[in-house]
Scaffold this motif. Structure first.
Motif, PDB file in Angstrom:
ATOM      1  N   PRO A 249       9.202  19.803   3.709  1.00 18.64           N
ATOM      2  CA  PRO A 249       8.518  20.471   4.831  1.00 18.64           C
ATOM      3  C   PRO A 249       7.837  19.431   5.719  1.00 18.64           C
ATOM      4  N   GLU A 250       6.987  19.885   6.609  1.00 16.74           N
ATOM      5  CA  GLU A 250       6.294  18.991   7.530  1.00 16.74           C
ATOM      6  C   GLU A 250       5.541  17.891   6.779  1.00 16.74           C
ATOM      7  N   ASN A 251       5.611  16.692   7.355  1.00 14.93           N
ATOM      8  CA  ASN A 251       4.933  15.497   6.836  1.00 14.93           C
ATOM      9  C   ASN A 251       5.472  15.027   5.493  1.00 14.93           C
ATOM     10  N   TRP A 252       6.748  15.321   5.238  1.00 15.12           N
ATOM     11  CA  TRP A 252       7.426  14.811   4.052  1.00 15.12           C
ATOM     12  C   TRP A 252       8.548  13.882   4.490  1.00 15.12           C
ATOM     13  N   LEU A 253       8.876  12.940   3.622  1.00 17.95           N
ATOM     14  CA  LEU A 253      10.008  12.044   3.811  1.00 17.95           C
ATOM     15  C   LEU A 253      11.153  12.516   2.927  1.00 17.95           C
TER      16      LEU A 253
ATOM     17  N   PRO B 220      15.210   3.963  10.075  1.00 19.58           N
ATOM     18  CA  PRO B 220      16.258   3.106   9.505  1.00 19.58           C
ATOM     19  C   PRO B 220      15.977   2.867   8.019  1.00 19.58           C
ATOM     20  N   ASN B 221      17.044   2.725   7.225  1.00 22.28           N
ATOM     21  CA  ASN B 221      16.880   2.553   5.781  1.00 22.28           C
ATOM     22  C   ASN B 221      15.981   1.377   5.421  1.00 22.28           C
ATOM     23  N   ASP B 222      15.975   0.351   6.252  1.00 22.16           N
ATOM     24  CA  ASP B 222      15.147  -0.815   5.962  1.00 22.16           C
ATOM     25  C   ASP B 222      13.812  -0.771   6.717  1.00 22.16           C
ATOM     26  N   PHE B 223      13.430   0.402   7.227  1.00 22.13           N
ATOM     27  CA  PHE B 223      12.222   0.507   8.049  1.00 22.13           C
ATOM     28  C   PHE B 223      10.991  -0.012   7.324  1.00 22.13           C
ATOM     29  N   MET B 224      10.727   0.475   6.112  1.00 23.13           N
ATOM     30  CA  MET B 224       9.502   0.091   5.402  1.00 23.13           C
ATOM     31  C   MET B 224       9.505  -1.400   5.083  1.00 23.13           C
ATOM     32  N   GLU B 225      10.659  -1.917   4.706  1.00 29.14           N
ATOM     33  CA  GLU B 225      10.776  -3.341   4.405  1.00 29.14           C
ATOM     34  C   GLU B 225      10.470  -4.192   5.639  1.00 29.14           C
ATOM     35  N   GLN B 226      11.121  -3.836   6.753  1.00 25.61           N
ATOM     36  CA  GLN B 226      10.920  -4.572   8.002  1.00 25.61           C
ATOM     37  C   GLN B 226       9.479  -4.415   8.509  1.00 25.61           C
ATOM     38  N   ALA B 227       8.959  -3.190   8.409  1.00 28.67           N
ATOM     39  CA  ALA B 227       7.596  -2.936   8.874  1.00 28.67           C
ATOM     40  C   ALA B 227       6.585  -3.732   8.051  1.00 28.67           C
ATOM     41  N   ALA B 228       6.796  -3.795   6.733  1.00 27.44           N
ATOM     42  CA  ALA B 228       5.875  -4.525   5.861  1.00 27.44           C
ATOM     43  C   ALA B 228       5.891  -6.023   6.160  1.00 27.44           C
TER      44      ALA B 228
ATOM     45  N   LYS C 220       6.196  -7.254   9.156  1.00 26.53           N
ATOM     46  CA  LYS C 220       5.425  -7.416  10.395  1.00 26.53           C
ATOM     47  C   LYS C 220       3.961  -7.039  10.210  1.00 26.53           C
ATOM     48  N   VAL C 221       3.718  -6.006   9.382  1.00 25.24           N
ATOM     49  CA  VAL C 221       2.363  -5.490   9.158  1.00 25.24           C
ATOM     50  C   VAL C 221       2.131  -5.472   7.639  1.00 25.24           C
ATOM     51  N   PRO C 222       1.588  -6.564   7.085  1.00 28.93           N
ATOM     52  CA  PRO C 222       1.463  -6.703   5.638  1.00 28.93           C
ATOM     53  C   PRO C 222       0.732  -5.566   4.919  1.00 28.93           C
ATOM     54  N   CYS C 223      -0.165  -4.857   5.620  1.00 31.17           N
ATOM     55  CA  CYS C 223      -0.888  -3.770   4.944  1.00 31.17           C
ATOM     56  C   CYS C 223       0.060  -2.622   4.545  1.00 31.17           C
ATOM     57  N   LEU C 224       1.285  -2.639   5.052  1.00 28.76           N
ATOM     58  CA  LEU C 224       2.260  -1.610   4.674  1.00 28.76           C
ATOM     59  C   LEU C 224       2.890  -1.873   3.304  1.00 28.76           C
ATOM     60  N   GLN C 225       2.811  -3.111   2.824  1.00 32.30           N
ATOM     61  CA  GLN C 225       3.438  -3.459   1.542  1.00 32.30           C
ATOM     62  C   GLN C 225       2.934  -2.578   0.385  1.00 32.30           C
ATOM     63  N   PRO C 226       1.606  -2.426   0.205  1.00 33.56           N
ATOM     64  CA  PRO C 226       1.139  -1.561  -0.886  1.00 33.56           C
ATOM     65  C   PRO C 226       1.591  -0.106  -0.704  1.00 33.56           C
ATOM     66  N   MET C 227       1.643   0.351   0.546  1.00 29.51           N
ATOM     67  CA  MET C 227       2.091   1.723   0.790  1.00 29.51           C
ATOM     68  C   MET C 227       3.557   1.893   0.411  1.00 29.51           C
TER      69      MET C 227
ATOM     70  N   LEU D 288       4.796   4.568  -2.257  1.00 25.30           N
ATOM     71  CA  LEU D 288       5.799   5.601  -1.962  1.00 25.30           C
ATOM     72  C   LEU D 288       6.943   5.562  -2.975  1.00 25.30           C
ATOM     73  N   LEU D 289       7.391   4.365  -3.305  1.00 19.98           N
ATOM     74  CA  LEU D 289       8.470   4.221  -4.283  1.00 19.98           C
ATOM     75  C   LEU D 289       8.014   4.714  -5.654  1.00 19.98           C
ATOM     76  N   ASN D 290       6.810   4.317  -6.065  1.00 14.66           N
ATOM     77  CA  ASN D 290       6.286   4.778  -7.361  1.00 14.66           C
ATOM     78  C   ASN D 290       6.121   6.298  -7.382  1.00 14.66           C
ATOM     79  N   ASN D 291       5.630   6.871  -6.292  1.00 14.98           N
ATOM     80  CA  ASN D 291       5.483   8.330  -6.232  1.00 14.98           C
ATOM     81  C   ASN D 291       6.827   9.024  -6.329  1.00 14.98           C
ATOM     82  N   SER D 292       7.829   8.445  -5.691  1.00 15.90           N
ATOM     83  CA  SER D 292       9.176   9.013  -5.756  1.00 15.90           C
ATOM     84  C   SER D 292       9.704   8.991  -7.190  1.00 15.90           C
TER      85      SER D 292
END
Length: 195
Positions: free
Chosen positions: A74-78, A106-114, A116-123, A127-131
């Motif tokens: 639903p809304e706000n889900w990946l 894009p499939n590599d979005f989180m990787e590429q974003a992390a 550029k923006v290191p604070c995304l790495q823990p997220m 997300l992977l652990n939650n999955s």
């Protein structure tokens, strides 16, 4: 819709507007009609979906033609097919239960974003652990929980879907027949349970 995805990220991590701007260039928004199939088994999509409005589901179809629903989004889900992220053909269908507007990531979005923006790495790791946790719990529920326990867990996970999703889809997700689901709902009603 991109703004909604930005808000989703900002609720999870501290990311500035400028940082989000630097990583959002590859994001696209697309609308899907009700019942439209976004992904077929065997496809090799290069993106996953962030649902801004509407409802998607991932499912497989066995050799007898029976659907097995893995996930609702639903809304706000990946939602995505992890096989595609490894450049392998998808094993699930993804379709729109309702008219849906989604951000294509894009499939590599989180990787590429992390990068550029290191604070995304823990997220990304969270997300992977939650999955993984979600899938482990789901497998355990299918193997060992009663139909009633599975239904109560469904309501807890997806509190607003019981009126948005046909009962046969909920039954498919739970791994039971629609008749069994009706029985469970009747028994819960007799106990004065209200979802």
């Amino acid at each position: 819709m991109i703004h909604q995805f930005q808000k989703y990220l900002q609720e999870k991590i501290e990311i500035t507007d400028e940082q989000f701007e630097s990583i959002s260039t590859g994001l696209k928004v697309k609308k899907f009609e009700k019942n439209e199939i976004l992904q077929y088994t065997g496809d090799n999509l290069k993106h996953g979906f962030f649902v801004g409005k509407g409802l998607l589901r991932a499912y497989s179809i066995d050799v007898k033609g029976k659907e097995h629903i893995l996930q609702f989004a639903p809304e706000n889900w990946l939602i995505s097919d992890r096989n595609n992220m490894n450049n392998e053909p998808s094993i699930f269908f993804i379709d729109a239960i309702e008219a849906t507007e989604a951000v294509l990531m894009p499939n590599d979005f989180m990787e590429q974003a992390a990068s550029k923006v290191p604070c995304l790495q823990p997220m990304q790791i969270k997300l992977l652990n939650n999955s993984i946790r979600f899938m482990q719990k789901r497998i355990n529920m299918l193997l060992s929980a009663t139909a009633e326990e599975r239904y109560l867990d469904f309501i807890k996970l997806y509190p607003n879907l019981t009126l948005r999703v046909p009962q046969w889809m909920i039954a498919s997700y739970l791994g039971i027949t629609p008749e069994s689901l009706s029985r469970v709902r009747k028994e819960l009603a007799n106990k004065h349970f209200k979802p």
